[in-house]
Design a protein around this motif. Structure first.
Motif, PDB file in Angstrom:
ATOM      1  N   PRO A   1       0.988  -1.189   0.122  1.00 28.02           N
ATOM      2  CA  PRO A   1       0.030  -0.076   0.115  1.00 28.02           C
ATOM      3  C   PRO A   1       0.889   1.262  -0.025  1.00 28.02           C
ATOM      4  CG  PRO A   1      -0.996  -1.576   1.466  1.00 28.02           C
ATOM      5  CD  PRO A   1       0.280  -2.092   1.051  1.00 28.02           C
ATOM      6  N   PHE A   2       0.363   2.257  -0.696  1.00 28.13           N
ATOM      7  CA  PHE A   2       0.920   3.659  -0.784  1.00 28.13           C
ATOM      8  C   PHE A   2       1.194   4.200   0.809  1.00 28.13           C
ATOM      9  CE2 PHE A   2       0.124   8.469  -0.949  1.00 28.13           C
ATOM     10  CZ  PHE A   2       1.448   8.599  -1.221  1.00 28.13           C
ATOM     11  N   GLY A   3       2.084   4.445   1.239  1.00 31.96           N
ATOM     12  CA  GLY A   3       2.462   4.750   2.525  1.00 31.96           C
ATOM     13  C   GLY A   3       3.310   3.871   3.413  1.00 31.96           C
ATOM     14  N   SER A   4       3.132   2.578   2.844  1.00 31.11           N
ATOM     15  CA  SER A   4       3.850   1.676   3.805  1.00 31.11           C
ATOM     16  C   SER A   4       5.579   1.891   3.292  1.00 31.11           C
ATOM     17  CB  SER A   4       3.487   0.214   3.148  1.00 31.11           C
ATOM     18  OG  SER A   4       3.767  -0.091   2.090  1.00 31.11           O
ATOM     19  N   SER A   5       6.267   1.107   4.151  1.00 33.72           N
ATOM     20  CA  SER A   5       7.682   1.155   4.194  1.00 33.72           C
ATOM     21  C   SER A   5       8.124   0.500   2.770  1.00 33.72           C
ATOM     22  CB  SER A   5       8.171   0.620   5.190  1.00 33.72           C
ATOM     23  OG  SER A   5       7.820  -0.754   5.602  1.00 33.72           O
ATOM     24  N   ALA A   6       7.400  -0.519   2.146  1.00 37.42           N
ATOM     25  CA  ALA A   6       7.817  -1.167   1.199  1.00 37.42           C
ATOM     26  C   ALA A   6       7.420  -0.516  -0.249  1.00 37.42           C
ATOM     27  CB  ALA A   6       7.315  -2.478   1.364  1.00 37.42           C
ATOM     28  N   PHE A   7       6.614   0.466  -0.086  1.00 38.17           N
ATOM     29  CA  PHE A   7       5.981   1.092  -1.429  1.00 38.17           C
ATOM     30  C   PHE A   7       6.823   1.255  -2.409  1.00 38.17           C
ATOM     31  CE2 PHE A   7       4.481   4.716  -3.743  1.00 38.17           C
ATOM     32  CZ  PHE A   7       3.189   4.075  -4.507  1.00 38.17           C
ATOM     33  N   ALA A   8       7.832   2.217  -2.145  1.00 34.47           N
ATOM     34  CA  ALA A   8       8.621   2.923  -2.936  1.00 34.47           C
ATOM     35  C   ALA A   8       9.665   1.832  -3.588  1.00 34.47           C
ATOM     36  CB  ALA A   8       9.633   4.133  -2.180  1.00 34.47           C
ATOM     37  N   GLU A   9      10.194   0.816  -2.665  1.00 34.09           N
ATOM     38  CA  GLU A   9      11.138   0.044  -3.295  1.00 34.09           C
ATOM     39  C   GLU A   9      10.274  -1.189  -4.337  1.00 34.09           C
ATOM     40  OE1 GLU A   9      14.481  -3.240  -1.544  1.00 34.09           O
ATOM     41  OE2 GLU A   9      13.288  -2.101  -0.168  1.00 34.09           O
ATOM     42  N   ASP A  10       9.032  -1.385  -3.854  1.00 38.64           N
ATOM     43  CA  ASP A  10       8.114  -2.224  -4.887  1.00 38.64           C
ATOM     44  C   ASP A  10       7.974  -1.541  -6.104  1.00 38.64           C
ATOM     45  OD1 ASP A  10       7.788  -3.873  -2.612  1.00 38.64           O
ATOM     46  OD2 ASP A  10       5.799  -3.442  -2.350  1.00 38.64           O
ATOM     47  N   VAL A  11       7.802  -0.302  -6.018  1.00 36.95           N
ATOM     48  CA  VAL A  11       7.424   0.546  -7.464  1.00 36.95           C
ATOM     49  C   VAL A  11       8.761   0.587  -8.070  1.00 36.95           C
ATOM     50  CG1 VAL A  11       6.791   2.813  -8.513  1.00 36.95           C
ATOM     51  CG2 VAL A  11       5.584   1.837  -6.485  1.00 36.95           C
ATOM     52  N   ALA A  12       9.944   0.788  -7.627  1.00 35.21           N
ATOM     53  CA  ALA A  12      11.138   0.888  -8.144  1.00 35.21           C
ATOM     54  C   ALA A  12      11.441  -0.553  -9.064  1.00 35.21           C
ATOM     55  CB  ALA A  12      12.506   1.199  -7.262  1.00 35.21           C
ATOM     56  N   ALA A  13      11.233  -1.514  -8.342  1.00 32.34           N
ATOM     57  CA  ALA A  13      11.537  -3.007  -8.806  1.00 32.34           C
ATOM     58  C   ALA A  13      10.454  -3.198 -10.233  1.00 32.34           C
ATOM     59  CB  ALA A  13      11.139  -3.914  -7.741  1.00 32.34           C
ATOM     60  N   ALA A  14       9.224  -2.853 -10.003  1.00 29.73           N
ATOM     61  CA  ALA A  14       8.245  -2.785 -11.102  1.00 29.73           C
ATOM     62  C   ALA A  14       8.930  -2.116 -12.344  1.00 29.73           C
ATOM     63  CB  ALA A  14       6.770  -2.531 -10.628  1.00 29.73           C
ATOM     64  N   LEU A  15       9.062  -0.816 -12.042  1.00 25.47           N
ATOM     65  CA  LEU A  15       9.868   0.053 -13.077  1.00 25.47           C
ATOM     66  C   LEU A  15      11.048  -0.691 -13.778  1.00 25.47           C
ATOM     67  CD1 LEU A  15       9.289   3.405 -11.493  1.00 25.47           C
ATOM     68  CD2 LEU A  15       7.846   2.359 -13.096  1.00 25.47           C
ATOM     69  N   GLU A  16      11.647  -1.389 -13.131  1.00 21.00           N
ATOM     70  CA  GLU A  16      12.952  -1.860 -13.664  1.00 21.00           C
ATOM     71  C   GLU A  16      12.487  -3.119 -14.567  1.00 21.00           C
ATOM     72  OE1 GLU A  16      16.102  -2.783 -10.606  1.00 21.00           O
ATOM     73  OE2 GLU A  16      15.501  -0.977  -9.837  1.00 21.00           O
ATOM     74  N   GLY A  17      11.418  -3.765 -13.989  1.00 21.95           N
ATOM     75  CA  GLY A  17      10.785  -4.783 -14.754  1.00 21.95           C
ATOM     76  C   GLY A  17      10.107  -4.666 -15.842  1.00 21.95           C
ATOM     77  N   GLY A  18       9.782  -3.126 -16.130  1.00 22.62           N
ATOM     78  CA  GLY A  18       9.104  -2.667 -17.305  1.00 22.62           C
ATOM     79  C   GLY A  18       7.731  -3.497 -17.458  1.00 22.62           C
ATOM     80  N   VAL A  19       7.029  -3.272 -16.302  1.00 25.21           N
ATOM     81  CA  VAL A  19       5.584  -3.923 -16.296  1.00 25.21           C
ATOM     82  C   VAL A  19       4.776  -3.019 -17.033  1.00 25.21           C
ATOM     83  CG1 VAL A  19       6.156  -5.141 -14.260  1.00 25.21           C
ATOM     84  CG2 VAL A  19       5.148  -2.966 -14.161  1.00 25.21           C
ATOM     85  N   SER A  20       3.546  -3.633 -17.319  1.00 22.39           N
ATOM     86  CA  SER A  20       2.394  -2.843 -17.823  1.00 22.39           C
ATOM     87  C   SER A  20       1.749  -1.753 -17.174  1.00 22.39           C
ATOM     88  CB  SER A  20       1.606  -3.852 -18.720  1.00 22.39           C
ATOM     89  OG  SER A  20       2.133  -4.652 -19.363  1.00 22.39           O
TER      90      SER A  20
ATOM     91  N   PRO B   1      -7.830  12.845  -1.866  1.00 24.24           N
ATOM     92  CA  PRO B   1      -6.418  13.545  -1.717  1.00 24.24           C
ATOM     93  C   PRO B   1      -5.212  12.435  -1.610  1.00 24.24           C
ATOM     94  CG  PRO B   1      -7.802  14.492  -0.327  1.00 24.24           C
ATOM     95  CD  PRO B   1      -8.580  13.551  -0.912  1.00 24.24           C
ATOM     96  N   GLN B   2      -5.919  11.039  -1.214  1.00 25.83           N
ATOM     97  CA  GLN B   2      -4.567  10.126  -0.947  1.00 25.83           C
ATOM     98  C   GLN B   2      -4.383   9.631  -2.273  1.00 25.83           C
ATOM     99  OE1 GLN B   2      -5.576   6.956   1.840  1.00 25.83           O
ATOM    100  NE2 GLN B   2      -4.510   5.497   0.566  1.00 25.83           N
ATOM    101  N   ALA B   3      -5.178   9.547  -3.422  1.00 25.23           N
ATOM    102  CA  ALA B   3      -4.821   9.238  -4.695  1.00 25.23           C
ATOM    103  C   ALA B   3      -3.867  10.282  -5.277  1.00 25.23           C
ATOM    104  CB  ALA B   3      -6.172   8.967  -5.552  1.00 25.23           C
ATOM    105  N   ASP B   4      -4.310  11.510  -4.892  1.00 22.35           N
ATOM    106  CA  ASP B   4      -3.405  12.497  -5.576  1.00 22.35           C
ATOM    107  C   ASP B   4      -1.968  12.327  -4.830  1.00 22.35           C
ATOM    108  OD1 ASP B   4      -5.734  13.764  -6.879  1.00 22.35           O
ATOM    109  OD2 ASP B   4      -6.087  15.004  -5.191  1.00 22.35           O
TER     110      ASP B   4
END
Length: 286
Positions: A75-94, A105-108
């Motif tokens: 989830p957004f706001g969790s300690s793992a969020f940024a690292e998860d997103v970075a891995a996904a971007l490196e994997g070139g996901v859809s 506001p949370q979605a923003d």
């Protein structure tokens, strides 16, 4: 709209697979799923998150035809969020699937955080499927809201939603009916693709799955989340117009487009009065 964005909006079956099981990921990518969701959240224990991220980083290492690939991040706001997103971007996901999604506001804030991570990795905006699975998320859909262009679809996580309500999970009933109707109306109002239905948790009930899928289709859902490859044929077959619906749509459109009928704002087609609203639905079916 890119081909990949269009495919994401049209996809029917979304198969979850644990991110720390590369053998299962490989089988999922070879399945008949329209999309595969490699999970970094609930299906992966905390001590295995790093293994799952390493698998995600190599998702585009191969070549050839495959389903769309999404990653469900924490989830957004969790300690793992940024690292998860970075891995996904490196994997070139859809696309990303974001759990505990709350419009407003949370979605923003989520959009801004994703933009910062994307900028750091030199990538463009990544599509997002927002998973509605909390009372806050459902209430967020009930008011006026706008979403950034990256948000493509909404999905319903019924099990977590019922847990948040403090109730035993119910595949039907008042809360389910209300939640599903809200998702459909909110998606249409926001210009999103038709939402995705919650997983069907009984793995040995094909008839029940078919019935639940057809009912969700009738309510305005465009597909469903799946938890086992055996569910894919049923979901793919149920989330599409029936032969009868397509035949009706063809009759309506052909009659409406007939030059002899251009003089009237409403026409009669086999005993049914047809106006522009019904023609619009017929064209959607076709």
């Amino acid at each position: 709209m890119s081909d990949e964005s269009a495919a994401l909006r049209a996809a029917r079956s979304f198969l979850f697979v644990p991110g720390d099981r590369p053998d299962r990921v490989g089988r999922a990518l070879a399945s008949e799923a329209d999309a595969v969701i490699v999970d970094l959240e609930d299906a992966v224990r905390a001590e295995q998150k790093h293994v799952a991220r390493s698998v995600v980083r190599t998702l585009r290492a191969g070549s050839g035809a495959r389903p769309l690939v999404l990653v469900r991040v924490n989830p957004f706001g969790s300690s793992a969020f940024a690292e998860d997103v970075a891995a996904a971007l490196e994997g070139g996901v859809s696309a990303l699937m974001v759990p505990k999604f709350v419009p407003g506001p949370q979605a923003d804030g989520l959009d801004e955080a994703l933009s910062a991570i994307e900028q750091a990795h030199g990538t463009s905006a990544t599509s997002v499927v927002g998973l509605i699975e909390s009372a806050a998320g459902m209430l967020g859909l009930s008011g006026q809201f706008t979403l950034a262009a990256r948000f493509s679809r909404l999905a319903f996580g019924a099990a977590d939603y019922y847990a948040d309500l403090g109730l035993a999970y119910q595949p039907g009933g008042t809360h389910t009916e209300h939640a599903m109707a809200t998702l459909v109306v909110a998606s249409a109002a926001a210009g999103l693709a038709a939402p995705l239905a919650s997983p069907h948790f009984k793995l040995d009930g094909e008839a029940a799955l078919a019935g639940a899928s057809r009912r969700a289709w009738g309510l305005g859902f465009g597909g469903a989340l799946c938890i086992h490859p055996a569910q894919l044929p049923t979901v793919n077959s149920q989330f599409r117009p029936s032969d009868e619906e397509r035949a009706w749509a063809r009759r309506v459109v052909d009659a409406w487009d007939d030059p002899h009928n251009r003089v009237s704002g409403a026409i009669r087609v086999e005993g049914e009065l047809v106006d522009e609203a019904m023609v619009r639905r017929a064209r959607q079916v076709l």
